[in-house]
Write a protein that holds these residues in place. Structure first.
Motif, PDB file in Angstrom:
ATOM      1  N   LEU A 171     -46.789 -13.602 -34.962  1.00  9.15           N
ATOM      2  CA  LEU A 171     -47.875 -13.435 -35.865  1.00  9.15           C
ATOM      3  C   LEU A 171     -49.022 -12.699 -35.152  1.00  9.15           C
ATOM      4  O   LEU A 171     -49.905 -12.438 -35.821  1.00  9.15           O
ATOM      5  CB  LEU A 171     -48.657 -14.789 -35.934  1.00  9.15           C
ATOM      6  CG  LEU A 171     -47.621 -15.529 -37.126  1.00  9.15           C
ATOM      7  CD1 LEU A 171     -48.201 -16.959 -37.329  1.00  9.15           C
ATOM      8  CD2 LEU A 171     -47.477 -14.855 -38.553  1.00  9.15           C
ATOM      9  N   THR A 172     -48.744 -12.243 -33.786  1.00 10.19           N
ATOM     10  CA  THR A 172     -49.672 -11.587 -33.012  1.00 10.19           C
ATOM     11  C   THR A 172     -49.852 -10.290 -33.136  1.00 10.19           C
ATOM     12  O   THR A 172     -48.809  -9.700 -33.715  1.00 10.19           O
ATOM     13  CB  THR A 172     -49.598 -11.630 -31.545  1.00 10.19           C
ATOM     14  OG1 THR A 172     -49.597 -13.027 -31.239  1.00 10.19           O
ATOM     15  CG2 THR A 172     -50.360 -10.918 -30.751  1.00 10.19           C
ATOM     16  N   ILE A 173     -50.754  -9.682 -33.647  1.00  3.25           N
ATOM     17  CA  ILE A 173     -51.003  -8.350 -34.059  1.00  3.25           C
ATOM     18  C   ILE A 173     -50.921  -7.244 -32.626  1.00  3.25           C
ATOM     19  O   ILE A 173     -52.026  -7.593 -32.168  1.00  3.25           O
ATOM     20  CB  ILE A 173     -52.191  -8.144 -35.156  1.00  3.25           C
ATOM     21  CG1 ILE A 173     -51.983  -8.731 -36.346  1.00  3.25           C
ATOM     22  CG2 ILE A 173     -52.331  -6.640 -35.413  1.00  3.25           C
ATOM     23  CD1 ILE A 173     -53.180  -8.957 -37.251  1.00  3.25           C
ATOM     24  N   PHE A 202     -44.529 -11.985 -41.537  1.00  5.23           N
ATOM     25  CA  PHE A 202     -45.100 -11.662 -39.672  1.00  5.23           C
ATOM     26  C   PHE A 202     -44.243 -10.146 -40.110  1.00  5.23           C
ATOM     27  O   PHE A 202     -43.291  -9.835 -40.481  1.00  5.23           O
ATOM     28  CB  PHE A 202     -44.637 -12.402 -38.869  1.00  5.23           C
ATOM     29  CG  PHE A 202     -43.280 -12.876 -38.679  1.00  5.23           C
ATOM     30  CD1 PHE A 202     -42.106 -11.760 -38.003  1.00  5.23           C
ATOM     31  CD2 PHE A 202     -42.513 -14.158 -39.507  1.00  5.23           C
ATOM     32  CE1 PHE A 202     -40.787 -12.098 -37.809  1.00  5.23           C
ATOM     33  CE2 PHE A 202     -41.247 -13.998 -39.057  1.00  5.23           C
ATOM     34  CZ  PHE A 202     -40.373 -13.273 -38.594  1.00  5.23           C
ATOM     35  N   SER A 203     -44.894  -9.174 -39.227  1.00  6.32           N
ATOM     36  CA  SER A 203     -44.653  -7.903 -39.054  1.00  6.32           C
ATOM     37  C   SER A 203     -43.673  -7.623 -37.788  1.00  6.32           C
ATOM     38  O   SER A 203     -43.067  -6.637 -37.798  1.00  6.32           O
ATOM     39  CB  SER A 203     -45.777  -6.821 -39.035  1.00  6.32           C
ATOM     40  OG  SER A 203     -46.531  -7.251 -37.979  1.00  6.32           O
ATOM     41  N   ILE A 213     -43.439 -18.649 -32.897  1.00  8.49           N
ATOM     42  CA  ILE A 213     -44.239 -17.998 -34.149  1.00  8.49           C
ATOM     43  C   ILE A 213     -45.539 -17.528 -33.745  1.00  8.49           C
ATOM     44  O   ILE A 213     -46.002 -16.409 -34.334  1.00  8.49           O
ATOM     45  CB  ILE A 213     -44.393 -19.314 -35.101  1.00  8.49           C
ATOM     46  CG1 ILE A 213     -45.131 -18.959 -36.394  1.00  8.49           C
ATOM     47  CG2 ILE A 213     -45.158 -20.563 -34.584  1.00  8.49           C
ATOM     48  CD1 ILE A 213     -44.220 -18.036 -37.218  1.00  8.49           C
ATOM     49  N   ASP A 214     -45.938 -17.956 -32.694  1.00 10.41           N
ATOM     50  CA  ASP A 214     -47.540 -17.535 -32.190  1.00 10.41           C
ATOM     51  C   ASP A 214     -47.195 -15.849 -31.833  1.00 10.41           C
ATOM     52  O   ASP A 214     -47.956 -15.157 -32.234  1.00 10.41           O
ATOM     53  CB  ASP A 214     -48.129 -18.365 -31.211  1.00 10.41           C
ATOM     54  CG  ASP A 214     -48.402 -19.738 -31.489  1.00 10.41           C
ATOM     55  OD1 ASP A 214     -49.025 -19.810 -32.691  1.00 10.41           O
ATOM     56  OD2 ASP A 214     -48.611 -20.513 -30.565  1.00 10.41           O
ATOM     57  N   VAL A 246     -37.030 -21.312 -34.626  1.00 10.60           N
ATOM     58  CA  VAL A 246     -36.451 -20.504 -35.392  1.00 10.60           C
ATOM     59  C   VAL A 246     -36.488 -20.855 -37.058  1.00 10.60           C
ATOM     60  O   VAL A 246     -36.783 -19.891 -37.968  1.00 10.60           O
ATOM     61  CB  VAL A 246     -34.898 -19.855 -35.190  1.00 10.60           C
ATOM     62  CG1 VAL A 246     -34.497 -19.330 -36.458  1.00 10.60           C
ATOM     63  CG2 VAL A 246     -34.871 -19.233 -34.031  1.00 10.60           C
ATOM     64  N   GLU A 247     -36.569 -22.057 -37.456  1.00 18.98           N
ATOM     65  CA  GLU A 247     -36.832 -22.645 -38.521  1.00 18.98           C
ATOM     66  C   GLU A 247     -38.036 -22.446 -39.022  1.00 18.98           C
ATOM     67  O   GLU A 247     -38.458 -21.897 -40.174  1.00 18.98           O
ATOM     68  CB  GLU A 247     -36.456 -24.006 -38.639  1.00 18.98           C
ATOM     69  CG  GLU A 247     -35.198 -24.568 -38.379  1.00 18.98           C
ATOM     70  CD  GLU A 247     -34.589 -25.907 -38.348  1.00 18.98           C
ATOM     71  OE1 GLU A 247     -33.931 -26.643 -38.783  1.00 18.98           O
ATOM     72  OE2 GLU A 247     -35.415 -26.584 -37.682  1.00 18.98           O
ATOM     73  N   THR A 248     -39.061 -22.506 -37.972  1.00 18.71           N
ATOM     74  CA  THR A 248     -40.415 -22.016 -38.429  1.00 18.71           C
ATOM     75  C   THR A 248     -40.579 -20.946 -38.741  1.00 18.71           C
ATOM     76  O   THR A 248     -41.334 -20.447 -39.592  1.00 18.71           O
ATOM     77  CB  THR A 248     -41.433 -22.309 -37.163  1.00 18.71           C
ATOM     78  OG1 THR A 248     -41.092 -23.881 -36.839  1.00 18.71           O
ATOM     79  CG2 THR A 248     -43.031 -22.282 -37.617  1.00 18.71           C
TER      80      THR A 248
END
Length: 346
Positions: free
Chosen positions: A74-76, A108-109, A70-71, A99-101
Motif C-alpha cells: 500500500l506504500t506509494i 493496491f498498485s 500489505i503495508d 497473502v490472504e490479506t
C-alpha cells in the motif's frame, strides 16, 4: 484464475498485463522459478529506477510481522512509478496469512511476486492463487527437450556460435534439471568453444561431460549401482560446491522414473540394450553400459519403493532447507545399499 499453461508462460512473462498485481511462481526447478521471478520483477521495475521502490522480503520477515506485506504493497512510491515487491517463500515459514490479506484487499498498485518451491495441488498457498480471480500462478517444472533446445539456441546465438546435431543430442542428456545450472553450463561451453566457431561433441564431453556429468549423472549412477565409495566422494564434492540438494533429489527421481520405465519394457522380454537404445531423449553413449547394468540390478518392486522414497525426499528437502543435503545424502546412501545387496545376490 487457474495456473498458466506451459505454452502461455513465456508469452505472459514477456508482457504481463498491468491489471494483475499478485503472482505466485513455484515448482521443483528452483533455477527456473528464480529466473522467471526475476524476469517479472525486472519487467515491472523497468520504468522506475528508484531503488527504494524495489523491495525484497524473506518469508521469515513476513512471518515475524504478517502486516508487513500489505503495508509495503500500500506504500506509494515517493517519485511515482510502480513499486515492486519480491517475496521468497522458503518452505520453513508460511506467507499464507499475509497473502490472504492481499487477496482480500487487492486495491493496491504495487507489483508483488511470490517465489516458492515445489507446491502440491493441496498446498494452501497454491490453492489460494489458483482459486483467486485476480492473482496468477506460474508453475515451473523441469525443462523438456524443447525447452533445452530453446535454451541452447539462446546461448549459442548470443555467442555467435553454431552447434552440431550430435553435440545438441549430447546436451539433451546432461541439461534440464535446473534452469540456472543449465544456462551456466551452456555459457561455459560457449566460452570454451569460442575459438572454434562451432560446438562439437568433444567440446561437450571435455567441459560439461567432466564437470556436470559427475555432479549429477555419476553421482546418481553410483547410487543406483551400489558404488558407495564414488557416491561418498560425489556427495562431498557437491556439498563443497554449494549445489542445491533439492536439484539432486529431483534429478535422482527423474532417473529412477526412467529406470522404472525401462524395467517395465524389459519385463516384456525386450532386450535391455534395445530398450536403452530407444529411449528419448537419447542416453549419452558413455552412460549406456551403466544404465543397462542398473536396469538389470533393480527389479520392479525395488524401483517402486525407491520412487516413493525419492518423492518424499524431494518434498522433505524443500521443506527443510537447513537439513536438505543430509536428507538427500541419507536417501541416496540407502538406495546404494539396496543396489549393493542386489549385486551380491546376482
Amino acid at each position: 484464475m487457474v495456473a498458466l499453461k506451459a505454452a502461455e508462460i513465456d508469452r505472459y512473462i514477456a508482457n504481463p498485463p498491468d491489471s494483475v498485481n499478485l503472482i505466485l511462481v513455484y515448482g521443483p526447478d528452483t533455477g527456473l522459478v528464480n529466473e522467471r521471478a526475476q524476469a517479472l520483477i525486472s519487467k515491472a521495475a523497468a520504468e522506475n529506477d528508484d531503488p527504494f521502490s524495489q523491495v525484497k522480503l524473506d518469508a521469515a520477515d513476513i512471518a515475524a510481522d504478517p502486516s508487513r506485506l500489505i503495508d509495503e504493497a500500500l506504500t506509494i512510491p515517493l517519485f511515482g512509478g510502480r513499486r515492486t515487491i519480491w517475496v521468497r517463500e522458503n518452505g520453513t515459514k508460511s506467507v499464507l496469512p499475509a497473502v490472504e490479506t492481499l487477496l482480500k484487499n487487492n486495491d493496491f498498485s504495487a507489483f508483488v511476486v511470490i517465489e516458492a518451491g515445489d507446491l502440491k495441488k493441496t498446498a494452501g498457498l497454491r490453492k489460494k492463487f489458483e482459486s483467486s480471480k485476480t492473482a496468477i500462478a506460474i508453475p515451473c517444472f523441469a525443462d523438456t527437450i524443447k525447452d533445452v533446445d530453446r535454451l541452447i539456441d539462446e546461448e549459442t546465438l548470443s555467442a555467435g556460435l553454431q552447434i552440431t546435431k550430435e553435440a545438441r543430442n549430447s546436451l539433451h542428456t546432461l541439461l534440464g534439471a535446473d534452469r540456472i545450472a543449465s544456462r551456466g553450463e551452456l555459457k561455459k561451453l560457449c566460452l570454451y568453444a569460442m575459438k572454434d566457431n562451432r560446438i562439437e561433441v568433444h567440446h561437450v564431453e571435455e567441459i560439461i561431460g567432466d564437470a556436470s556429468a559427475f555432479a549429477m549423472d555419476e553421482l546418481i549412477d553410483a547410487a543406483a549401482l551400489g558404488d558407495t565409495v564414488t557416491l561418498d566422494h560425489g556427495l562431498e564434492r557437491l556439498s563443497a560446491s554449494g549445489t542445491d540438494a533439492g536439484v539432486i533429489a529431483s534429478q535422482a527421481l527423474r532417473h529412477f522414473q526412467m529406470l522404472h520405465l525401462c524395467r517395465l519394457k524389459a519385463n516384456q522380454r525386450i532386450p535391455v540394450e534395445d530398450v536403452i537404445g530407444g529411449m528419448r531423449p537419447p542416453i549419452f553413449w558413455k552412460r549406456r553400459a551403466k544404465i543397462v547394468r542398473q536396469v538389470e540390478v533393480w527389479n520392479e518392486d525395488f524401483l517402486e519403493r525407491a520412487l516413493i522414497r525419492l518423492n518424499d525426499t524431494v518434498k522433505d528437502a524443500r521443506l527443510n532447507a537447513n537439513l536438505s543435503f543430509a536428507i538427500v545424502s541419507h536417501t541416496l546412501l540407502a538406495i546404494a545399499q539396496v543396489a549393493k545387496a542386489s549385486n551380491r545376490r546376482r
